[in-house]
Enzyme design. Structure first.
Site, PDB file in Angstrom:
ATOM      1  CD  GLU A 268      -2.422  -1.241   2.826  1.00 46.81           C
ATOM      2  OE1 GLU A 268      -2.065  -0.420   3.702  1.00 46.81           O
ATOM      3  OE2 GLU A 268      -3.267  -2.111   3.043  1.00 46.81           O
ATOM      4  N   PRO A 269       1.679   1.466  -1.039  1.00 48.67           N
ATOM      5  CG  PRO A 269       2.805   1.473  -3.092  1.00 48.67           C
ATOM      6  CD  PRO A 269       1.792   0.688  -2.292  1.00 48.67           C
ATOM      7  N   GLY A 270       2.177   4.993  -0.739  1.00 50.79           N
ATOM      8  CA  GLY A 270       1.612   6.299  -1.091  1.00 50.79           C
ATOM      9  C   GLY A 270       2.748   7.214  -1.501  1.00 50.79           C
ATOM     10  NE  ARG A 271       6.419   9.497   3.175  1.00 53.49           N
ATOM     11  CZ  ARG A 271       5.934  10.391   4.028  1.00 53.49           C
ATOM     12  NH1 ARG A 271       6.127  11.671   3.807  1.00 53.49           N
ATOM     13  NH2 ARG A 271       5.273  10.009   5.099  1.00 53.49           N
ATOM     14  CB  CYS A 338      -2.565  34.622  12.581  1.00 49.26           C
ATOM     15  SG  CYS A 338      -3.103  35.779  11.333  1.00 49.26           S
ATOM     16  CE1 TYR A 367      -0.315  10.397   3.500  1.00 46.45           C
ATOM     17  CE2 TYR A 367       2.003  10.185   2.896  1.00 46.45           C
ATOM     18  CZ  TYR A 367       0.788   9.604   3.192  1.00 46.45           C
ATOM     19  OH  TYR A 367       0.664   8.241   3.194  1.00 46.45           O
TER      20      TYR A 367
HETATM   21  N1  LLP Z   1      -1.376   1.922   4.440  1.00 41.50           N
HETATM   22  C1  LLP Z   1      -1.873   2.390   5.600  1.00 41.50           C
HETATM   23  C2  LLP Z   1      -2.778   1.555   6.381  1.00 41.50           C
HETATM   24  C3  LLP Z   1      -1.510   3.672   6.034  1.00 41.50           C
HETATM   25  O1  LLP Z   1      -1.991   4.130   7.190  1.00 41.50           O
HETATM   26  C4  LLP Z   1      -0.641   4.469   5.254  1.00 41.50           C
HETATM   27  C5  LLP Z   1      -0.256   5.808   5.680  1.00 41.50           C
HETATM   28  C6  LLP Z   1      -0.171   3.942   4.034  1.00 41.50           C
HETATM   29  C7  LLP Z   1      -0.558   2.660   3.674  1.00 41.50           C
HETATM   30  C8  LLP Z   1       0.737   4.713   3.108  1.00 41.50           C
HETATM   31  O2  LLP Z   1       1.958   5.019   3.678  1.00 41.50           O
HETATM   32  P1  LLP Z   1       3.136   5.657   2.792  1.00 41.50           P
HETATM   33  O3  LLP Z   1       3.612   4.629   1.781  1.00 41.50           O
HETATM   34  O4  LLP Z   1       2.614   6.859   2.115  1.00 41.50           O
HETATM   35  O5  LLP Z   1       4.190   5.993   3.786  1.00 41.50           O
HETATM   36  N2  LLP Z   1       0.749  12.581   6.812  1.00 41.50           N
HETATM   37  C9  LLP Z   1       2.008  11.914   7.071  1.00 41.50           C
HETATM   38  C10 LLP Z   1       1.993  10.472   6.647  1.00 41.50           C
HETATM   39  C11 LLP Z   1       0.873   9.703   7.292  1.00 41.50           C
HETATM   40  C12 LLP Z   1       0.771   8.321   6.768  1.00 41.50           C
HETATM   41  C13 LLP Z   1      -0.480   7.682   7.242  1.00 41.50           C
HETATM   42  N3  LLP Z   1      -0.655   6.333   6.771  1.00 41.50           N
HETATM   43  C14 LLP Z   1       3.121  12.684   6.372  1.00 41.50           C
HETATM   44  O6  LLP Z   1       2.847  13.729   5.781  1.00 41.50           O
HETATM   45  O7  LLP Z   1       4.286  12.290   6.457  1.00 41.50           O
END
Ligand code: LLP
Length: 404
Positions: A268-271, A338, A367
Site C-alpha cells: 500500500e505505497p503512497g509517498r 497567524c 500528503y
Molecule cells: N497503508 C496504511 C494503512 C496507512 O496508514 C498508510 C499511511 C499507508 C498505507 C501509506 O503510507 P506511505 O507509503 O505513504 O508511507 N501525513 C504523514 C503520513 C501519514 C501516513 C499515514 N498512513 C506525512 O505527511 O508524512
C-alpha cells in the site's frame, strides 16, 4: 525537473509562464515522474508480482488516481469518500483494500455492496460489525485482520503505527482469538493478514523484524492466508537526508518469507509513488528584516502544506530562476497565517531574493494537497498535471464564494 538556462523546468513546461497564467500558489505534478516511480516500484519486487494498492490518502486527486490506476495499481482507502473516489477514477473493486480503525456501519455496508477485495479490519468490534452486516445482507465478506506487530519503524513518532502503544491493528493474542473465531463464521472469510508499521521508513530492518514476527505467528496458528498485506511506508529522500531505503534487502526478506508461506503479497505505497513528483510554486509577497534574519513571506502557507508545521518536516526550497548572488543573511521562509508554526524552512545560504520572485517547495506530491485546509479562510490552491509540454488543470483553485 532541472534548470535550463537558469530557469527551472518541469518536464517541458516553463514554470514562470505557468505561474503568470494560473497565479500562485500552484501544486504541480509530473506525469513522467509518477510513471517512473510506478515502474521502479514494480521492478523492485518483480519476482513475486505483488498487488500494489496506492494509498489514496497521500494524494486523492481523481486524475492522479486515474493515471496511477491506468498503470495497473489498485487503491488502499480509509474512508467512504476515498473508496468512492477510487471507484470514480476507474479502480477495479477487486483491487481495493479498505483500512482504518474506525470504519462506520455505513462505510462497511457500502464497501460490502461494492464487493471490494478486502476490508482490513482493526478490532474485534469491527469484525463483529462486519459479520452482523454480512448476515443481514446474506453475503460472505472477505476480510483481513491488521496485526500490530509491535515493531519500531524508526521513523517520526507522529507517523509510527506499528508499536504496541499505537491505536492501529490488534495484538497477537486478539489476532489468534479472531482467527479461531472466524474459522467458524458463515459470513466472513478471513483471507488476509495485514500490517503497516509506519511512514517515511528509510531502514529495511524494521520491515525485516515485522516479517519475522508474522512468520512466527503464522507458524504458530497454522492458517493459510491467501494474502499478506505489508502496507506501505517506503520513505523518500527529502532535504538533507541522503539515506535511501534498501529495496533489495526488503525484497530479499520477502522472498525468504514466501518460500515458507505461499501467499500473494499486497503493498500500500503512497509517498514512494507520488511524493517526489509534486512541487508547490509560490511567490514572495514581502521581505521583512530583523537584526538576525530576513523573513521571506510567501503566498503559500501551512494551510496549503502542513507537513513542516505538523511534523517538523523539511522540504527543500529552490529558486525558480537562478542567479549567482548569495544573501549574507539567513532566510526564513514563512507563510501569511497567524501562527508561529506557519514556517517552511530556515536557510543560511540562498540566492538573493526580492519581492515577487518565485520559489519552489519540493517533494510535496504526497500528503501535500490532501492535507490542505481552509484555515484562516484561505482557499485551496490549484492542482496541475504536466506531461511533456501538456498542461492539465486537475483541480481548479477554490474560490472564496465556495466557502461562504
Ligand atoms: N497503508 C496504511 C494503512 C496507512 O496508514 C498508510 C499511511 C499507508 C498505507 C501509506 O503510507 P506511505 O507509503 O505513504 O508511507 N501525513 C504523514 C503520513 C501519514 C501516513 C499515514 N498512513 C506525512 O505527511 O508524512
Amino acid at each position: 525537473m532541472k534548470y535550463i538556462n537558469k530557469n527551472y523546468s518541469f518536464e517541458k513546461v516553463n514554470l514562470e509562464k505557468l505561474a503568470k497564467r494560473f497565479a500562485t500558489p500552484i501544486y504541480c505534478y509530473s506525469n513522467q515522474k509518477i510513471v517512473k516511480n510506478i515502474k521502479n516500484f514494480k521492478s523492485n519486487f518483480k519476482s513475486f508480482s505483488p498487488l500494489i494498492c496506492f494509498a489514496v490518502k497521500a494524494n486523492s486527486n481523481t486524475q492522479i488516481i486515474k493515471l496511477i490506476s491506468k498503470h495497473g495499481l489498485g487503491a488502499d482507502v480509509v474512508s467512504k469518500g476515498e473508496l468512492m473516489m477510487a471507484l470514480k477514477a476507474g479502480v477495479k473493486s477487486k483491487k481495493i483494500v479498505f483500512s482504518g480503525v474506525g470504519k462506520t456501519s455505513s462505510e462497511l455496508s457500502y464497501a460490502i455492496d461494492k464487493k471490494i477485495l478486502l476490508i482490513n479490519s482493526e478490532s474485534k468490534s469491527e469484525v463483529l460489525e462486519i459479520e452482523k452486516i454480512a448476515k443481514e445482507k446474506n453475503k460472505i465478506v472477505d476480510i483481513g485482520i491488521r496485526l500490530n506487530p509491535n515493531t519500531d519503524a524508526k521513523t517520526l513518532n507522529q507517523i509510527s503505527t506499528g508499536k504496541k502503544e499505537n491505536k492501529f491493528g490488534v495484538n497477537q493474542k486478539t489476532f489468534i482469538e479472531l482467527v479461531n473465531y472466524l474459522k467458524k463464521s458463515k459470513y466472513i472469510k478471513l483471507k488476509c493478514l495485514s500490517v503497516h508499521i509506519g511512514s517515511q521508513i528509510l531502514d529495511h530492518k524494521p520491515y525485516q523484524k515485522m516479517l519475522e514476527t508474522i512468520n512466527k505467528l503464522i507458524d504458530k496458528i497454522h492458517y493459510k492466508f491467501e494474502f499478506i498485506d505489508l502496507g506501505g511506508g517506503m520513505g523518500i529522500s527529502y532535504q538533507q537526508s541522503k539515506k535511501k531505503l534498501n529495496y533489495k534487502k526488503y525484497n530479499y526478506e520477502i522472498k525468504k518469507f514466501l518460500k515458507k508461506h505461499k501467499s500473494k503479497i499486497i503493498f500500500e505505497p503512497g509517498r514512494s509513488i507520488i511524493g517526489n513528483a509534486g512541487i508547490l510554486i509560490s511567490k514572495v509577497i514581502y521581505i521583512k528584516e530583523n537584526q538576525k534574519k530576513k523573513f521571506i513571506i510567501l503566498d503559500a502557507a501551512m494551510n496549503d502544506l502542513i507537513r513542516p508545521a505538523l511534523y517538523g518536516a523539511k522540504h527543500k526550497i529552490i529558486p525558480l530562476k537562478k542567479i549567482k548572488k548569495i544573501s549574507k543573511k539567513t532566510y526564513e521562509f514563512v507563510g501569511p497565517i497567524c501562527e508561529t508554526t506557519d514556517k517552511f524552512l530556515t536557510i543560511n545560504k540562498f540566492q538573493i531574493l526580492k519581492e515577487k520572485d518565485l520559489i519552489i517547495i519540493c517533494d510535496v506530491g504526497a500528503y501535500g494537497y490532501s492535507l490542505s485546509s481552509n484555515y484562516n479562510l484561505r482557499t485551496k490552491p490549484i492542482e496541475i498535471l504536466v506531461n511533456g509540454s501538456k498542461i492539465t488543470v486537475i483541480k481548479k483553485r477554490q474560490k472564496l464564494k465556495d466557502l461562504f
